[in-house]
Write a protein that holds these residues in place. Structure first.
Motif, PDB file in Angstrom:
ATOM      1  N   GLY A  87       0.951  -1.297   0.061  1.00 59.85           N
ATOM      2  CA  GLY A  87      -0.044  -0.212   0.057  1.00 59.85           C
ATOM      3  C   GLY A  87       0.882   1.127   0.090  1.00 59.85           C
ATOM      4  N   THR A  88       0.346   2.076   0.780  1.00 61.45           N
ATOM      5  CA  THR A  88       1.235   3.447   1.036  1.00 61.45           C
ATOM      6  C   THR A  88       2.367   3.261   1.211  1.00 61.45           C
ATOM      7  OG1 THR A  88      -0.786   4.621   1.498  1.00 61.45           O
ATOM      8  CG2 THR A  88       1.212   5.379   2.510  1.00 61.45           C
ATOM      9  N   SER A 105       7.301  -0.320   6.869  1.00 58.64           N
ATOM     10  CA  SER A 105       5.788  -0.523   7.552  1.00 58.64           C
ATOM     11  C   SER A 105       5.623   0.270   8.652  1.00 58.64           C
ATOM     12  CB  SER A 105       5.656  -2.255   8.014  1.00 58.64           C
ATOM     13  OG  SER A 105       4.517  -2.276   8.709  1.00 58.64           O
ATOM     14  N   GLN A 106       4.495   0.990   8.643  1.00 60.14           N
ATOM     15  CA  GLN A 106       4.027   1.950   9.687  1.00 60.14           C
ATOM     16  C   GLN A 106       3.870   1.185  10.995  1.00 60.14           C
ATOM     17  OE1 GLN A 106       2.293   3.733  12.566  1.00 60.14           O
ATOM     18  NE2 GLN A 106       0.906   2.536  11.566  1.00 60.14           N
ATOM     19  N   SER A 107       2.981   0.081  10.710  1.00 56.72           N
ATOM     20  CA  SER A 107       2.721  -0.721  12.008  1.00 56.72           C
ATOM     21  C   SER A 107       3.694  -1.645  12.475  1.00 56.72           C
ATOM     22  CB  SER A 107       1.203  -1.590  11.776  1.00 56.72           C
ATOM     23  OG  SER A 107       1.785  -2.622  10.738  1.00 56.72           O
ATOM     24  N   THR A 157       2.239  -5.694   9.806  1.00 55.61           N
ATOM     25  CA  THR A 157       1.441  -6.411   8.583  1.00 55.61           C
ATOM     26  C   THR A 157       2.039  -7.680   8.307  1.00 55.61           C
ATOM     27  OG1 THR A 157       1.249  -4.045   7.741  1.00 55.61           O
ATOM     28  CG2 THR A 157       1.332  -5.726   5.977  1.00 55.61           C
ATOM     29  N   VAL A 173      -7.015   5.455   9.679  1.00 59.66           N
ATOM     30  CA  VAL A 173      -6.514   4.062   8.646  1.00 59.66           C
ATOM     31  C   VAL A 173      -5.729   4.930   7.451  1.00 59.66           C
ATOM     32  CG1 VAL A 173      -7.466   2.518   7.055  1.00 59.66           C
ATOM     33  CG2 VAL A 173      -8.539   2.802   9.565  1.00 59.66           C
ATOM     34  N   SER A 190      -3.194   6.406   5.836  1.00 56.04           N
ATOM     35  CA  SER A 190      -1.684   6.821   6.257  1.00 56.04           C
ATOM     36  C   SER A 190      -1.141   8.212   5.854  1.00 56.04           C
ATOM     37  CB  SER A 190      -0.596   5.732   5.766  1.00 56.04           C
ATOM     38  OG  SER A 190       0.549   6.089   6.491  1.00 56.04           O
ATOM     39  N   LYS A 214      -5.411   7.314  -1.640  1.00 56.65           N
ATOM     40  CA  LYS A 214      -6.174   7.867  -0.775  1.00 56.65           C
ATOM     41  C   LYS A 214      -7.597   8.297  -1.139  1.00 56.65           C
ATOM     42  CE  LYS A 214      -3.170   8.655   2.423  1.00 56.65           C
ATOM     43  NZ  LYS A 214      -2.933   6.982   2.438  1.00 56.65           N
ATOM     44  N   GLU A 250      -9.662   4.856  -0.986  1.00 55.27           N
ATOM     45  CA  GLU A 250      -9.641   4.519   0.448  1.00 55.27           C
ATOM     46  C   GLU A 250     -10.610   5.098   1.326  1.00 55.27           C
ATOM     47  OE1 GLU A 250      -5.671   4.937   2.512  1.00 55.27           O
ATOM     48  OE2 GLU A 250      -5.746   3.110   3.377  1.00 55.27           O
TER      49      GLU A 250
HETATM   50  O1  M6R Z   1       1.346  -0.669   8.745  1.00 61.54           O
HETATM   51  P1  M6R Z   1       2.010  -0.868   7.369  1.00 61.54           P
HETATM   52  O2  M6R Z   1       2.703   0.391   6.793  1.00 61.54           O
HETATM   53  O3  M6R Z   1       2.735  -1.739   6.853  1.00 61.54           O
HETATM   54  O4  M6R Z   1       0.796  -0.765   6.384  1.00 61.54           O
HETATM   55  C1  M6R Z   1       0.791  -1.262   4.904  1.00 61.54           C
HETATM   56  C2  M6R Z   1      -0.574  -0.549   4.260  1.00 61.54           C
HETATM   57  O5  M6R Z   1      -1.837  -1.487   4.590  1.00 61.54           O
HETATM   58  C3  M6R Z   1      -1.053   0.734   4.583  1.00 61.54           C
HETATM   59  O6  M6R Z   1      -0.025   1.477   4.187  1.00 61.54           O
HETATM   60  C4  M6R Z   1      -2.223   1.127   3.881  1.00 61.54           C
HETATM   61  O7  M6R Z   1      -2.197   1.335   2.224  1.00 61.54           O
HETATM   62  C5  M6R Z   1      -3.002   2.274   4.282  1.00 61.54           C
HETATM   63  N1  M6R Z   1      -4.377   2.235   4.862  1.00 61.54           N
HETATM   64  C6  M6R Z   1      -2.829   3.506   3.244  1.00 61.54           C
HETATM   65  O8  M6R Z   1      -3.442   4.613   3.739  1.00 61.54           O
END
Ligand code: M6R
Length: 369
Positions: free
Chosen positions: A58-59, A104-106, A109, A155, A157, A242, A245
């Motif tokens: 994704g992002t 990865s933000q989280s 994933t 949600v 990002s 975006k 989404e």
């Molecule tokens: O936590 P992550 O960065 O691994 O998540 C990856 C994607 O699921 C996340 O960027 C998703 O595309 C977002 N909701 C975009 O805004």
């Protein structure tokens, strides 16, 4: 706590100048980029790397695409970007000289975690770009480069994205320094760009009012296209994601040069198209090509919303709306250009009466494969 904002997304868009500042903090020493977590891997190991694969979804994968241009330019290592969930199934060519950088933000994933585990089993060097302290992916990886953007609740990002690009740029500058591929001038210029970035991002955030008016008139729009070139291309993809989404509007991003190979057939009277226009100062060739693209789509009835650097008047005769951003080096433009696109998605979502922070069918962290 939304801090007085109408949504977490609005708050987080607004926090981006501080987010990127926090990502850079402590990683520039005597005018040179030095990431302690990478140094810990040993300079010899970093010098031996002959290929980098960025894996993300994704992002985060679009941040990876933007980062790939900078890492190649500064560190002269070939970089490719693969979606985490595709990576293992292609039987990738890996060696002990490969570096896999996950984004990865989280940090949780599942697709990305499984790809990282696959890479670890094959003995490659793994680096995690992550926003969440002590998440699973950074814990499993050889090195963790945290983005320090602060918790991201919406949600969609936003600040994690710009912080991810920043972290990948820092990695490119670190590798370039260690490997001797980065000139002193290029290094000093990038460090200067980082220093000026928060203030410029504040100006990008201030496009909100103009974007809100634009979105107000476009509340019934059923499809939006985004065009970009070079680092503007992944930003076009991100602008489209975006919108899908959180506003549930069909949107697509294209590389501007690809237009004539098919997508131009989509252009009809009134079709809104956002165009990310490269700087005429730093990228004159790309600039003139994109201006021709604008002329071509305008001649076919497109409604053109041009995102340009301040002072670029070449697009004025052909654009219905012009959004102006501060001057920046070509590689730093994406960090500004994405901000009005984030506002646009937020405003269209709001205009449709949707929950900006909790879009249907989506979760903040996707923990299934
Ligand atoms: O936590 P992550 O960065 O691994 O998540 C990856 C994607 O699921 C996340 O960027 C998703 O595309 C977002 N909701 C975009 O805004």
């Amino acid at each position: 706590d939304k801090g007085g904002w109408s949504s977490f997304m609005a708050k987080e868009i607004n926090e981006q100048p501080e987010a990127v500042e926090n990502t850079v903090r402590g990683r520039v020493v005597d005018g040179l980029v030095d990431i302690p977590e990478l140094s810990a891997l040993g300079d010899d190991r970093l010098r031996e790397i002959d290929r980098i694969i960025i894996i993300a979804c994704g992002t985060a994968s679009y941040a990876g695409q933007v980062g790939s241009y900078a890492i190649e330019q500064w560190a002269r290592i070939p970089v490719e970007v693969q979606l985490s969930h595709e990576f293992r199934y292609r039987d990738p060519v890996l060696s002990d000289r490969t570096m896999v950088i996950s984004v990865s933000q989280s940090g949780e994933t599942m697709d990305t975690l499984m790809a990282v585990k696959y890479a670890i089993e094959r003995g490659v060097t793994t680096v995690s770009v992550c926003n969440t302290q002590s998440a699973t992916i950074p814990r499993e990886s050889d090195a963790a480069v945290y983005t320090h953007a602060g918790p991201e609740v919406a949600v969609a990002s936003t600040k994690a994205f710009t912080a991810q690009i920043t972290a990948l740029y820092l990695i490119g500058l670190h590798l370039g320094r260690v490997r001797g591929t980065l000139s002193a001038e290029a290094s000093a210029e990038a460090v200067q760009q980082f220093a000026e970035l928060p203030e410029k991002m504040r100006e990008a955030v201030a496009t909100h009012e103009q974007i809100a008016q634009l979105a107000h008139w476009m509340a019934d729009t059923r499809s939006v296209l985004f065009l970009g070139r070079h680092v503007g291309y992944p930003i076009a993809l991100e602008g489209a994601l975006k919108l899908k989404e959180i506003a549930y509007i069909h949107a697509e991003g294209f590389a501007a040069g690809e237009l004539k190979h098919g997508p131009i057939a989509l252009i009809d009277h009134g079709q809104p198209v956002f165009v990310l226009v490269p700087s005429p100062r730093t990228a004159p060739l790309m600039h003139s090509k994109v201006v021709s693209n604008i002329q071509e789509i305008r001649a076919r009835g497109a409604r053109v919303i041009a995102i340009v650097e301040v002072g670029d008047t070449a697009v004025l005769p052909y654009a219905d709306d012009v959004i102006r951003l501060p001057l920046a080096d070509a590689l730093f433009e994406p960090l500004l250009e994405v901000v009005p696109l984030q506002w646009f998605a937020l405003e269209l979502s709001t205009a449709k009466g949707l929950d900006v922070d909790q879009p249907r069918n989506l979760a903040k962290s996707v923990t299934v494969e």
